[in-house]
Design an enzyme around this catalytic site. Structure first.
Site, PDB file in Angstrom:
ATOM      1  N   SER A  12       0.737  -1.270   0.117  1.00  0.00           N
ATOM      2  CA  SER A  12       0.055   0.016   0.047  1.00  0.00           C
ATOM      3  C   SER A  12       0.912   1.449  -0.071  1.00  0.00           C
ATOM      4  CB  SER A  12      -0.927   0.013   1.253  1.00  0.00           C
ATOM      5  OG  SER A  12      -1.727  -1.191   1.178  1.00  0.00           O
ATOM      6  N   THR A  13       2.119   1.058   0.697  1.00  0.00           N
ATOM      7  CA  THR A  13       2.786   2.518   0.788  1.00  0.00           C
ATOM      8  C   THR A  13       4.051   2.345   0.197  1.00  0.00           C
ATOM      9  OG1 THR A  13       3.809   1.756   2.841  1.00  0.00           O
ATOM     10  CG2 THR A  13       1.423   2.773   3.014  1.00  0.00           C
TER      11      THR A  13
END
Length: 172
Positions: A12-13
Protein backbone atom coordinates in the site's frame (compact mmCIF):
# COMPACT_ATOMS: atom_id res chain seq x y z
CA UNK A 1 1.94 -30.91 -17.49
CA UNK A 2 2.23 -28.20 -14.84
CA UNK A 3 -0.51 -25.64 -14.43
CA UNK A 4 0.56 -22.11 -15.33
CA UNK A 5 0.06 -19.77 -12.39
CA UNK A 6 0.00 -16.00 -12.19
CA UNK A 7 1.47 -14.17 -9.20
CA UNK A 8 -0.28 -11.19 -7.63
CA UNK A 9 1.32 -9.12 -4.86
CA UNK A 10 0.59 -5.64 -3.54
CA UNK A 11 1.88 -3.14 -1.00
CA UNK A 12 0.00 0.00 0.00
CA UNK A 13 2.73 2.48 0.82
CA UNK A 14 6.11 3.62 -0.44
CA UNK A 15 7.57 2.72 2.95
CA UNK A 16 6.45 -0.91 2.48
CA UNK A 17 7.92 -0.77 -1.02
CA UNK A 18 11.27 0.44 0.36
CA UNK A 19 11.25 -2.22 3.07
CA UNK A 20 10.97 -4.89 0.33
CA UNK A 21 7.74 -6.34 1.69
CA UNK A 22 6.53 -7.05 -1.84
CA UNK A 23 9.66 -9.11 -2.45
CA UNK A 24 8.92 -11.14 0.67
CA UNK A 25 5.39 -11.79 -0.63
CA UNK A 26 6.75 -12.91 -3.99
CA UNK A 27 9.32 -15.17 -2.31
CA UNK A 28 6.58 -16.87 -0.25
CA UNK A 29 4.42 -17.31 -3.35
CA UNK A 30 7.33 -18.73 -5.37
CA UNK A 31 8.14 -21.19 -2.60
CA UNK A 32 4.49 -22.28 -2.46
CA UNK A 33 4.32 -22.61 -6.26
CA UNK A 34 7.40 -24.80 -6.32
CA UNK A 35 6.05 -27.04 -3.54
CA UNK A 36 2.68 -27.36 -5.31
CA UNK A 37 4.17 -27.89 -8.77
CA UNK A 38 2.90 -24.74 -10.48
CA UNK A 39 4.76 -23.23 -13.42
CA UNK A 40 5.62 -19.53 -12.97
CA UNK A 41 6.55 -17.32 -15.90
CA UNK A 42 8.00 -13.81 -15.40
CA UNK A 43 5.41 -12.22 -17.69
CA UNK A 44 2.64 -13.36 -15.32
CA UNK A 45 3.93 -11.54 -12.25
CA UNK A 46 1.46 -8.76 -11.46
CA UNK A 47 2.79 -6.40 -8.81
CA UNK A 48 1.18 -3.24 -7.51
CA UNK A 49 3.57 -1.14 -5.44
CA UNK A 50 2.34 1.74 -3.28
CA UNK A 51 -1.27 1.18 -4.38
CA UNK A 52 -4.15 0.95 -1.93
CA UNK A 53 -6.09 -2.28 -1.76
CA UNK A 54 -9.24 -0.22 -1.20
CA UNK A 55 -9.48 0.58 -4.90
CA UNK A 56 -10.05 -1.80 -7.79
CA UNK A 57 -8.27 0.27 -10.44
CA UNK A 58 -4.70 -0.93 -10.00
CA UNK A 59 -2.34 -1.40 -12.97
CA UNK A 60 -1.13 -4.88 -12.04
CA UNK A 61 -4.58 -6.10 -11.07
CA UNK A 62 -6.08 -4.71 -14.29
CA UNK A 63 -3.54 -6.63 -16.41
CA UNK A 64 -4.15 -9.78 -14.38
CA UNK A 65 -7.92 -9.50 -14.90
CA UNK A 66 -7.52 -8.92 -18.65
CA UNK A 67 -5.27 -11.95 -19.12
CA UNK A 68 -7.42 -14.13 -16.85
CA UNK A 69 -10.40 -13.37 -19.10
CA UNK A 70 -8.32 -14.59 -22.06
CA UNK A 71 -7.62 -17.91 -20.29
CA UNK A 72 -3.84 -17.45 -20.30
CA UNK A 73 -3.32 -19.11 -16.89
CA UNK A 74 -5.31 -21.45 -14.68
CA UNK A 75 -4.40 -20.23 -11.19
CA UNK A 76 -3.68 -16.94 -9.44
CA UNK A 77 -1.41 -17.18 -6.41
CA UNK A 78 -1.64 -14.43 -3.82
CA UNK A 79 -0.28 -14.24 -0.26
CA UNK A 80 -3.62 -13.50 1.44
CA UNK A 81 -7.09 -12.12 0.70
CA UNK A 82 -6.19 -8.66 2.01
CA UNK A 83 -3.39 -8.42 -0.58
CA UNK A 84 -6.00 -9.01 -3.28
CA UNK A 85 -8.41 -6.38 -1.91
CA UNK A 86 -9.02 -4.59 1.37
CA UNK A 87 -12.79 -4.36 0.96
CA UNK A 88 -14.92 -7.48 1.21
CA UNK A 89 -17.14 -6.44 -1.70
CA UNK A 90 -14.07 -6.01 -3.93
CA UNK A 91 -12.71 -9.40 -2.86
CA UNK A 92 -16.02 -11.00 -3.74
CA UNK A 93 -16.18 -9.28 -7.14
CA UNK A 94 -12.62 -10.33 -8.01
CA UNK A 95 -13.04 -13.91 -6.81
CA UNK A 96 -16.32 -14.27 -8.73
CA UNK A 97 -14.87 -12.72 -11.89
CA UNK A 98 -11.83 -15.01 -11.83
CA UNK A 99 -13.96 -18.08 -11.05
CA UNK A 100 -16.23 -17.33 -14.03
CA UNK A 101 -13.10 -17.05 -16.22
CA UNK A 102 -12.08 -20.53 -15.07
CA UNK A 103 -9.21 -19.26 -12.92
CA UNK A 104 -8.71 -20.60 -9.40
CA UNK A 105 -7.41 -18.23 -6.71
CA UNK A 106 -5.07 -19.76 -4.13
CA UNK A 107 -3.97 -17.86 -1.03
CA UNK A 108 -0.55 -19.01 0.12
CA UNK A 109 -0.93 -18.36 3.85
CA UNK A 110 -4.20 -20.23 4.39
CA UNK A 111 -6.00 -23.44 3.40
CA UNK A 112 -7.73 -23.47 0.00
CA UNK A 113 -10.95 -21.45 -0.21
CA UNK A 114 -13.83 -23.81 -0.86
CA UNK A 115 -17.18 -23.04 -2.49
CA UNK A 116 -19.12 -24.53 0.39
CA UNK A 117 -20.87 -22.25 2.91
CA UNK A 118 -18.10 -22.64 5.52
CA UNK A 119 -15.34 -21.68 3.08
CA UNK A 120 -17.27 -18.66 1.88
CA UNK A 121 -18.05 -17.62 5.46
CA UNK A 122 -14.37 -17.84 6.40
CA UNK A 123 -13.37 -15.75 3.37
CA UNK A 124 -16.10 -13.22 4.17
CA UNK A 125 -14.97 -12.87 7.77
CA UNK A 126 -11.37 -12.33 6.64
CA UNK A 127 -12.56 -9.70 4.17
CA UNK A 128 -14.51 -7.84 6.84
CA UNK A 129 -11.53 -7.88 9.19
CA UNK A 130 -9.27 -6.55 6.41
CA UNK A 131 -11.74 -3.75 5.78
CA UNK A 132 -11.91 -2.95 9.50
CA UNK A 133 -8.10 -2.98 9.79
CA UNK A 134 -7.81 -0.52 6.89
CA UNK A 135 -10.35 1.82 8.50
CA UNK A 136 -8.45 1.70 11.79
CA UNK A 137 -5.11 2.46 10.10
CA UNK A 138 -6.69 5.44 8.33
CA UNK A 139 -8.15 6.74 11.60
CA UNK A 140 -4.85 6.39 13.48
CA UNK A 141 -2.98 8.27 10.76
CA UNK A 142 -5.60 11.03 10.74
CA UNK A 143 -5.44 11.37 14.52
CA UNK A 144 -1.63 11.43 14.50
CA UNK A 145 -1.52 14.17 11.88
CA UNK A 146 -4.10 16.23 13.76
CA UNK A 147 -2.10 15.85 16.98
CA UNK A 148 1.10 17.05 15.26
CA UNK A 149 -0.72 20.08 13.85
CA UNK A 150 -2.05 20.99 17.31
CA UNK A 151 1.51 20.70 18.65
CA UNK A 152 2.69 23.19 16.00
CA UNK A 153 4.71 20.55 14.16
CA UNK A 154 4.67 19.79 10.48
CA UNK A 155 2.45 16.99 9.23
CA UNK A 156 4.90 16.21 6.46
CA UNK A 157 8.46 17.26 7.33
CA UNK A 158 9.50 17.13 3.66
CA UNK A 159 8.48 20.19 1.69
CA UNK A 160 6.73 19.61 -1.65
CA UNK A 161 8.96 19.79 -4.72
CA UNK A 162 9.93 23.39 -5.47
CA UNK A 163 9.11 24.67 -1.98
CA UNK A 164 11.01 24.98 1.26
CA UNK A 165 9.81 25.31 4.81
CA UNK A 166 10.77 28.46 6.69
CA UNK A 167 11.22 27.82 10.40
CA UNK A 168 8.94 29.77 12.73
CA UNK A 169 12.04 31.19 14.42
CA UNK A 170 13.04 33.15 11.25
CA UNK A 171 11.82 36.70 10.71
CA UNK A 172 8.94 37.19 8.27
Amino acid sequence: MKQIAAVYARVSTQQQEQEATIESQVAAIESYAQAQGYQLLPEYYFLDQAVSGAQLDRPGLDRLRDLAAEGIFEVVLCLSPDRLARQYAHQWVLMDELRRAGVEVRFVDQPPVTDDPQGQLFLGIQGLFAEYERAMITERLRRGKLYRVHQGRLVNPVAPYGYRYIPVSEQD
